[in-house]
Design an enzyme around this catalytic site. Sequence first.
Site, mmCIF file in Angstrom:
data_model
loop_
_atom_site.group_PDB
_atom_site.id
_atom_site.type_symbol
_atom_site.label_atom_id
_atom_site.label_comp_id
_atom_site.label_asym_id
_atom_site.label_seq_id
_atom_site.Cartn_x
_atom_site.Cartn_y
_atom_site.Cartn_z
ATOM 1 C CG ASP A 182 54.486 24.799 -7.706
ATOM 2 O OD1 ASP A 182 55.085 25.851 -7.401
ATOM 3 O OD2 ASP A 182 55.060 23.693 -7.818
ATOM 4 C CE LYS B 256 38.559 19.744 2.918
ATOM 5 N NZ LYS B 256 37.699 19.760 1.737
ATOM 6 C CG ASP C 76 54.676 23.569 -1.770
ATOM 7 O OD1 ASP C 76 55.176 24.181 -2.725
ATOM 8 O OD2 ASP C 76 55.095 22.467 -1.360
ATOM 9 C CG ASP D 230 37.880 20.974 -1.375
ATOM 10 O OD1 ASP D 230 37.841 22.081 -0.816
ATOM 11 O OD2 ASP D 230 37.132 20.025 -1.046
ATOM 12 C CE1 TYR E 122 54.041 20.370 2.935
ATOM 13 C CE2 TYR E 122 55.074 22.339 2.077
ATOM 14 C CZ TYR E 122 54.285 21.222 1.890
ATOM 15 O OH TYR E 122 53.764 20.958 0.650
#
Length: 365
Positions: A256, A195, A252, A228, A145
Site C-alpha cells: 500500500d 524482522k 500488505d 521498519d 494473517y
Amino acid sequence: MTRQLKIAVLPGDGIGPEVMAEALRVLDAIERRYDCRIERTFAHIGGIAIDLEGKALPQTTIDICRASDAVLLGSVGGPQWEHLPPMEQPERGGLLPMRKLFNLYANLRPAIVFPSLTGASSLKEEILGAGLDILVVRELTGGLYMSQPKGIEGSPPNRVGVDTLRYSEMEIERIARVAFEAARKRRKNLVSVDKANVLASSVLWREILSRLGKEEYADVALSHMYVDNASMQLIRNPRQFDVILCENMFGDILSDEASALTGSLGMVPSASLAAGSFGVYEPAGGTAPDIAGQGIANPIAQILSASLMLRYSFSMNEAADAIDAAVARALDAGYRTGDIFFGRPGEKKVATAEMGTAIINCLGQ
Ligand code: NAD
C-alpha cells in the site's frame, strides 16, 4: 494456429463493470494483433452475487473459475452490503475464500510511476527521478494473517487475543522462488524484508533466502532489510528498489505504501498466483463508491491487470509489453481521468471510455 485462452471475467461492484469494459476492449485489440482467441465466461462475485445468487462467492462462480486458465476480477464491496455479518460481506465472503480455495500464495503488486505522471506522486520529483518501477511480492496464504492458533480466548477481564506467525520451509521457498524469478526478468535486484532481529520465522526466512540466492540465483543481487527500515527507505529513496519480498502482513502494509507513490489507486494492478499458471488479476483499489456509475473512473489499473494476466498466466510477454507501452503513450499524450488530472498544460481530462479508446489507439503504434 490461433491460440485459445479461457478466462473467467468477474466485474464485481461499483466501478468494477465500468473499468472491466475497457480492459475487455483492450483484450479485443490484443486478439486482433496477436492471433489468439480469449474466450470469456462472465460470473458474479461480491455484492452483486449476494443480490442475485444469495452469497458473495456462489458455487457457479467457483465452477466457472475452475474451468478457466485465469480470472480477471474487478473489485467488490460497497456501503449497501456493510450491514451484513462480516463473514457474509463481499470481501470476507467473496475475495478471501477465493484466495484460499485457489491457493493463491503469491501476490504481485507493481508500483509504477509513469514518467509523465511524476507530478502526481506523493513524493517530490527530485526523489522519484524519471519514473519509478517497483514490484512488491507478498506471501498471501500464510504468515500472521493466516496461521493457527488464532482467536480470542478466555473470559473478561482475562481474555487473550492470539495471532500466530508461522512459516514452513516449503512456504518460504515457494514464495522466494516467485520473487527471484521475477527479479531475474527485471533488474536482478531483490530485497527480502523481515524482522529477523525479533522474529524466529524471519530468521528461518532469511536463512532460506540466503541459501537459494547462493545456490540457485547467484545472478540476482539479494539483500535483507528489516521491515521498519524498508518502510522508511520506500519514501526516502524508492529508486533503490527493484523487487521487494515480504511475508503476508509486512507485504500488505508495504505494498500500500508503494502504491501511494504512484499517485492514484486507479493506476495500480495486482496478480495473485497459484502454483502453475493459474492466477487472479485485479486492481489494487476498491469499488470507489464515490464515483461509481458516472463513467469517470480510471480504467488503467484494470487494463494493467489484464496485461499482468497475459504475462503471468499465458506467457504473452510481447502483448503485455505492448499494453504497458500503450498506457505510457496515452499518458504521454496528455490523457487523464479525473484522479490524475491536475490541469497542467497539455493535460486532457477524459472519461473512462475515452481513456480506454486512447490506450487502444496507442496499441497500434
Ligand atoms: P477505494 O479504493 O474504493 O477508493 C479510495 C479512493 O480512491 C476513492 O476516492 C476512489 O474514488 C479512488 N479510486 C479508487 N479506484 C479508482 C479508480 N479506478 N479511478 C479513480 N479513482 C479511484 O477504497 P474505499 O473507499 O476504502 O473502499 C470502497 C469499497 O471498496 C469498500 O466497500 C471496500 O471494502 C471495497 N474494497 C474492495 C477491494 C477489492 O475488491 N480488492 C479493495 C479495497 C476496497
